[in-house]
Structures are given as structure tokens and as C-alpha cells.
Design a protein around this motif. Structure first.
Motif, PDB file in Angstrom:
ATOM      1  N   GLU A   1      16.480   0.140  46.372  1.00 25.59           N
ATOM      2  CA  GLU A   1      16.978  -1.200  46.693  1.00 25.59           C
ATOM      3  C   GLU A   1      16.762  -1.522  48.172  1.00 25.59           C
ATOM      4  O   GLU A   1      16.307  -2.617  48.516  1.00 25.59           O
ATOM      5  CB  GLU A   1      18.456  -1.301  46.328  1.00 25.59           C
ATOM      6  CG  GLU A   1      18.973  -2.712  46.361  1.00 25.59           C
ATOM      7  CD  GLU A   1      20.402  -2.819  45.846  1.00 25.59           C
ATOM      8  OE1 GLU A   1      21.004  -3.870  46.099  1.00 25.59           O
ATOM      9  OE2 GLU A   1      20.918  -1.877  45.219  1.00 25.59           O
ATOM     10  N   ASP A   2      17.034  -0.564  49.048  1.00 29.61           N
ATOM     11  CA  ASP A   2      16.786  -0.768  50.483  1.00 29.61           C
ATOM     12  C   ASP A   2      15.303  -0.966  50.751  1.00 29.61           C
ATOM     13  O   ASP A   2      14.916  -1.812  51.561  1.00 29.61           O
ATOM     14  CB  ASP A   2      17.307   0.417  51.297  1.00 29.61           C
ATOM     15  CG  ASP A   2      18.830   0.501  51.280  1.00 29.61           C
ATOM     16  OD1 ASP A   2      19.483  -0.544  51.048  1.00 29.61           O
ATOM     17  OD2 ASP A   2      19.365   1.596  51.502  1.00 29.61           O
ATOM     18  N   ALA A   3      14.468  -0.173  50.067  1.00 29.18           N
ATOM     19  CA  ALA A   3      13.017  -0.300  50.250  1.00 29.18           C
ATOM     20  C   ALA A   3      12.537  -1.670  49.780  1.00 29.18           C
ATOM     21  O   ALA A   3      11.710  -2.312  50.439  1.00 29.18           O
ATOM     22  CB  ALA A   3      12.292   0.799  49.490  1.00 29.18           C
ATOM     23  N   ALA A   4      13.063  -2.131  48.655  1.00 28.98           N
ATOM     24  CA  ALA A   4      12.680  -3.446  48.126  1.00 28.98           C
ATOM     25  C   ALA A   4      13.048  -4.549  49.117  1.00 28.98           C
ATOM     26  O   ALA A   4      12.245  -5.446  49.386  1.00 28.98           O
ATOM     27  CB  ALA A   4      13.341  -3.687  46.772  1.00 28.98           C
ATOM     28  N   LYS A   5      14.225  -4.479  49.666  1.00 33.82           N
ATOM     29  CA  LYS A   5      14.655  -5.485  50.640  1.00 33.82           C
ATOM     30  C   LYS A   5      13.805  -5.429  51.907  1.00 33.82           C
ATOM     31  O   LYS A   5      13.435  -6.460  52.459  1.00 33.82           O
ATOM     32  CB  LYS A   5      16.137  -5.289  50.974  1.00 33.82           C
ATOM     33  CG  LYS A   5      17.055  -5.710  49.843  1.00 33.82           C
ATOM     34  CD  LYS A   5      18.512  -5.451  50.190  1.00 33.82           C
ATOM     35  CE  LYS A   5      19.420  -5.811  49.037  1.00 33.82           C
ATOM     36  NZ  LYS A   5      20.815  -5.448  49.294  1.00 33.82           N
ATOM     37  N   ALA A   6      13.468  -4.209  52.353  1.00 35.08           N
ATOM     38  CA  ALA A   6      12.657  -4.058  53.560  1.00 35.08           C
ATOM     39  C   ALA A   6      11.261  -4.648  53.370  1.00 35.08           C
ATOM     40  O   ALA A   6      10.658  -5.138  54.320  1.00 35.08           O
ATOM     41  CB  ALA A   6      12.556  -2.583  53.940  1.00 35.08           C
ATOM     42  N   LEU A   7      10.747  -4.617  52.152  1.00 32.81           N
ATOM     43  CA  LEU A   7       9.436  -5.190  51.845  1.00 32.81           C
ATOM     44  C   LEU A   7       9.494  -6.698  51.623  1.00 32.81           C
ATOM     45  O   LEU A   7       8.470  -7.334  51.403  1.00 32.81           O
ATOM     46  CB  LEU A   7       8.840  -4.525  50.600  1.00 32.81           C
ATOM     47  CG  LEU A   7       8.382  -3.092  50.769  1.00 32.81           C
ATOM     48  CD1 LEU A   7       8.053  -2.478  49.417  1.00 32.81           C
ATOM     49  CD2 LEU A   7       7.168  -3.032  51.695  1.00 32.81           C
TER      50      LEU A   7
END
Length: 163
Positions: free
Chosen positions: A38-44
Motif C-alpha cells: 500500500e505504501d509502495a502504491a501510494k509512492a508511485l
């Protein structure tokens, strides 16, 4: 590809691409949840849509078909994941406006990837360095036990440190 399907590629370049990935709910053992996705998705910059079953749909759009990277002599590079995402059970790739990518384009991309593939016979102690911007990389199915150790870096930083 440009000589084979120029109109389709021009349309894809103009519209951009959209990727969607479906993550199952936390209750499913195959879920990526709990691994920082979820953090990775938001960062992208991905949009996250929560589904009624507790799963999630992530969407990334618009994305370019090709890109020109600094220090690549102005060379336009194929920079997408059409083949990896298109028409899969848990993912999809379309044009950013929602229209389908022509099937002949996806099929030809798959053929080119197969034609240009290089396979390595791994031996204990082998290490492989790839330029992530210049190569499309993947793997063939494998049998357990499979152990993958991955490290990523910013090559410019490494070159600066070594200089």
C-alpha cells in the motif's frame, strides 16, 4: 514494432497507458497485503479503490509507452509492462482512456520478447547485474527451492562513490 503497427503505437503513445492490479483481501493467503504494497502504491502515485470483499484495486495512469532517459543519447526506450499486465487474472493494461490495447500489438510484443530472450544457466555463486532502464527482464517458471536475493541501487550514486 514501429514499422509493423505505426498507427496503433502512435495512438498508444498519445493516450498513454493505464495499469490496474487487484490485491486480494487480507484473509487470502496469496495476498500481497502486509508487505508494504500500500505504501509502495501510494509512492508511485497509484489510485487505490477498496473493494467490497476487502481487497483493493490499484490503478496507475497515465503512463508512457516509451521514455527518453538522461544519459541515453536521446534514444527512445520501450518502457511499459503491457505484456506482463495485459489480460491477466489479477492485472490489466489498457490505454489510459480505457480503450483496449489492440491484441495484435500485445501478441507481437510477446513474440519479440521471446525472439530476443537470453537465458542464463545459473550456478552457485553467480551474480548478475542488469541495467533496469535498458533491459526488459523476467524469469521462466522454476521449481522449489527458489531463493532470490535482490539489491537495487542508483547507479549514478555508485559511480560517484567509486570515482
Amino acid at each position: 514494432m514501429v514499422g509493423e503497427v505505426p498507427e496503433e503505437l502512435r495512438e498508444m503513445e498519445e493516450k498513454g497507458l493505464s495499469y490496474a492490479f487487484f490485491a486480494p483481501s487480507k484473509n487470502k493467503t496469496s495476498s500481497m497485503r502486509g508487505r508494504g504494497w500500500e505504501d509502495a502504491a501510494k509512492a508511485l502515485g497509484m489510485d487505490i479503490e477498496w473493494l467490497l470483499d476487502g481487497g483493493a484495486k490499484t490503478m496507475l495512469r497515465p503512463r508512457p509507452l516509451t521514455r527518453v532517459f538522461p544519459d541515453r543519447k536521446g534514444r527512445r526506450m520501450w518502457f511499459n509492462t503491457i505484456v506482463g499486465m495485459h489480460g491477466k487474472e489479477i492485472s490489466s493494461a489498457t490505454m489510459a482512456d480505457g480503450t483496449e490495447i489492440p491484441s495484435q500489438v500485445v501478441k507481437r510484443c510477446e513474440e519479440i520478447i521471446e525472439e530476443e530472450s537470453i537465458q542464463f544457466k545459473w550456478e552457485k555463486g553467480d551474480v548478475l547485474f542488469l541495467d533496469n532502464l535498458a533491459l526488459l527482464h523476467g524469469r521462466r517458471p522454476s521449481w522449489p527451492p527458489r531463493r532470490v536475493l535482490v539489491a537495487t541501487c542508483n547507479l549514478q550514486v555508485v559511480v560517484t562513490i567509486l570515482s
